[in-house]
Scaffold this active site. Sequence first.
Site, PDB file in Angstrom:
ATOM      1  N   ARG A  38       1.014  -1.158  -0.027  1.00  0.00           N
ATOM      2  CA  ARG A  38       0.045  -0.079   0.065  1.00  0.00           C
ATOM      3  C   ARG A  38       0.847   1.183   0.097  1.00  0.00           C
ATOM      4  NH1 ARG A  38      -4.876  -1.926   3.791  1.00  0.00           N
ATOM      5  NH2 ARG A  38      -6.134  -2.992   2.336  1.00  0.00           N
ATOM      6  N   LYS A 198     -20.144 -16.142  -0.165  1.00  0.00           N
ATOM      7  CA  LYS A 198     -21.523 -15.934   0.153  1.00  0.00           C
ATOM      8  C   LYS A 198     -22.401 -15.126  -0.930  1.00  0.00           C
ATOM      9  CE  LYS A 198     -21.244 -15.868   5.266  1.00  0.00           C
ATOM     10  NZ  LYS A 198     -21.272 -15.119   6.242  1.00  0.00           N
ATOM     11  N   GLY A 346      -8.942 -10.097  -2.512  1.00  0.00           N
ATOM     12  CA  GLY A 346      -7.816 -10.601  -1.873  1.00  0.00           C
ATOM     13  C   GLY A 346      -7.339 -11.947  -2.840  1.00  0.00           C
ATOM     14  N   GLY A 369     -13.519  -3.403  -0.002  1.00  0.00           N
ATOM     15  CA  GLY A 369     -15.169  -3.344   0.077  1.00  0.00           C
ATOM     16  C   GLY A 369     -15.493  -2.104  -0.766  1.00  0.00           C
TER      17      GLY A 369
HETATM   18  P1  AMP Z   1     -15.080 -13.975  -0.433  1.00  0.00           P
HETATM   19  O1  AMP Z   1     -14.382 -13.405   0.843  1.00  0.00           O
HETATM   20  O2  AMP Z   1     -16.504 -13.876  -0.493  1.00  0.00           O
HETATM   21  O3  AMP Z   1     -14.551 -13.794  -1.821  1.00  0.00           O
HETATM   22  O4  AMP Z   1     -15.076 -15.579  -0.208  1.00  0.00           O
HETATM   23  C1  AMP Z   1     -13.660 -15.924  -0.101  1.00  0.00           C
HETATM   24  C2  AMP Z   1     -13.703 -17.316   0.346  1.00  0.00           C
HETATM   25  O5  AMP Z   1     -14.421 -18.192  -0.085  1.00  0.00           O
HETATM   26  C3  AMP Z   1     -12.451 -18.139   0.454  1.00  0.00           C
HETATM   27  O6  AMP Z   1     -11.902 -18.157   1.761  1.00  0.00           O
HETATM   28  C4  AMP Z   1     -12.976 -19.462  -0.150  1.00  0.00           C
HETATM   29  O7  AMP Z   1     -12.234 -20.500   0.580  1.00  0.00           O
HETATM   30  C5  AMP Z   1     -14.284 -19.428   0.068  1.00  0.00           C
HETATM   31  N1  AMP Z   1     -14.830 -20.481  -0.921  1.00  0.00           N
HETATM   32  C6  AMP Z   1     -14.941 -20.577  -2.139  1.00  0.00           C
HETATM   33  N2  AMP Z   1     -15.502 -21.530  -2.778  1.00  0.00           N
HETATM   34  C7  AMP Z   1     -15.959 -22.251  -1.805  1.00  0.00           C
HETATM   35  C8  AMP Z   1     -16.557 -23.568  -1.579  1.00  0.00           C
HETATM   36  N3  AMP Z   1     -17.005 -24.085  -2.650  1.00  0.00           N
HETATM   37  N4  AMP Z   1     -16.854 -24.089  -0.459  1.00  0.00           N
HETATM   38  C9  AMP Z   1     -16.425 -23.375   0.687  1.00  0.00           C
HETATM   39  N5  AMP Z   1     -15.676 -22.191   0.430  1.00  0.00           N
HETATM   40  C10 AMP Z   1     -15.745 -21.710  -0.421  1.00  0.00           C
END
Ligand code: AMP
Length: 389
Positions: A38, A198, A346, A369
């Site tokens: 950064r 999610k 990330g 974010g």
């Molecule tokens: P995000 O911060 O919403 O981009 O989510 C990233 C996280 O989603 C990472 O830590 C991944 O390990 C998790 N993730 C991605 N695909 C899967 C999956 N099929 N099952 C469980 N966790 C997942």
Amino acid sequence: MAKLSIRDLALQGKTVFIRVDFNVPLAPGGQEITSDKRIRAALPTIKYALEQGAGVILASHLGRPKGKRNAEMSMAPVGAKLAELLGQPVTVAPDCIGAEVAALKPAAGQVLLLENLRFHAEEEANDPEFSKQLASLCDVYVNDAFGTAHRAHASTVGMIAFVPQAAAGLLMDKELQWLGKATQNPDRPCIAILGGAKVSDKIEVIVNLAKVVDKLIIGGAMAYTFLKARGEATGKSLVEEDKIPLALELMNSLGDKLMLPTDHVVAAEFKAGAENEVVTVIPEGKMALDIGPATIAAYEAVVKASKTIIWNGPMGVFELKPFDTGTVAVALAVANSGAVSVVGGGDSEKAIKSAGVSDKITHVSTGGGASLEFLSGLVLPGVAALTEK
Ligand code: AMP
């Protein structure tokens, strides 16, 4: 609504206040910076201001000191690192407001780094009196902290009311240029690839991008909420039951525009090296941890035919090998597509780095974010507050 850029300012002999994002990761104890990314990202703007003959005041928050002084979140190590990177001395102020700080006003070509803005609760409260005190230190204001542009704080919004001109720094400018291009006048076909844990975290992004893109590709755990909504078996995969109605609604309204995985890498356990297999129907007792080879091929083909790609979030449990395969394949496909590619998040950035293709990505956003809010179509308060051109 183009915003003033630092390049539009007359900086010679002026004191410029640059809101930077020096919220760097620190080793326990707060003395050692574990990534100076950064700080490096802000260098072009700082150097530009110095070359133009300005005295430069830099300000940032660091960690979450919650309005109290905390030696472990002092800017002192950042100042030392910045001095090393700039190759010139950097004075670290004992505070960010007050007479003692005002007395340290930097002459042309000098750099003063203010102490952590969040040592004062007034920063996050966007307090007008605190804003006024920050503004009193400078002649002109520049915001280069895209990562905090989605927050209306004293240093990102409040103080702008008390300065004659507020411009975007070079990093901020670049973020707005590429995120703006990808979402407002993209070369087509334009696609978005959204992954991650999610659906609930990315609903607004899905809804907004669906208005812009020609195809919306879904991967990662959030795909399984959609599959379950469609009545498919999801086994032990991560599903947000309460988001099933919404997933159904999205599938109905998006039709063919939405692409979901058609095969999956499943395992019984959530751990690196877990025994796994490729399936089209997720068995009872197993969870899908990555997209399968047929899905990878289908996604690669769409990526290859695209002219603009927005990517945010991994296609699987990227942290656990071999469940990083889908994410790495997407990283390579995006990099080799020749399309304008704008990447955020990330994990996507890590995948690009580990695939060794960072230099083939048009723009990797520095704000997690903030870039998600931008992609959601929200106006970022720190951007809205800047002076119009
Ligand atoms: P995000 O911060 O919403 O981009 O989510 C990233 C996280 O989603 C990472 O830590 C991944 O390990 C998790 N993730 C991605 N695909 C899967 C999956 N099929 N099952 C469980 N966790 C997942």
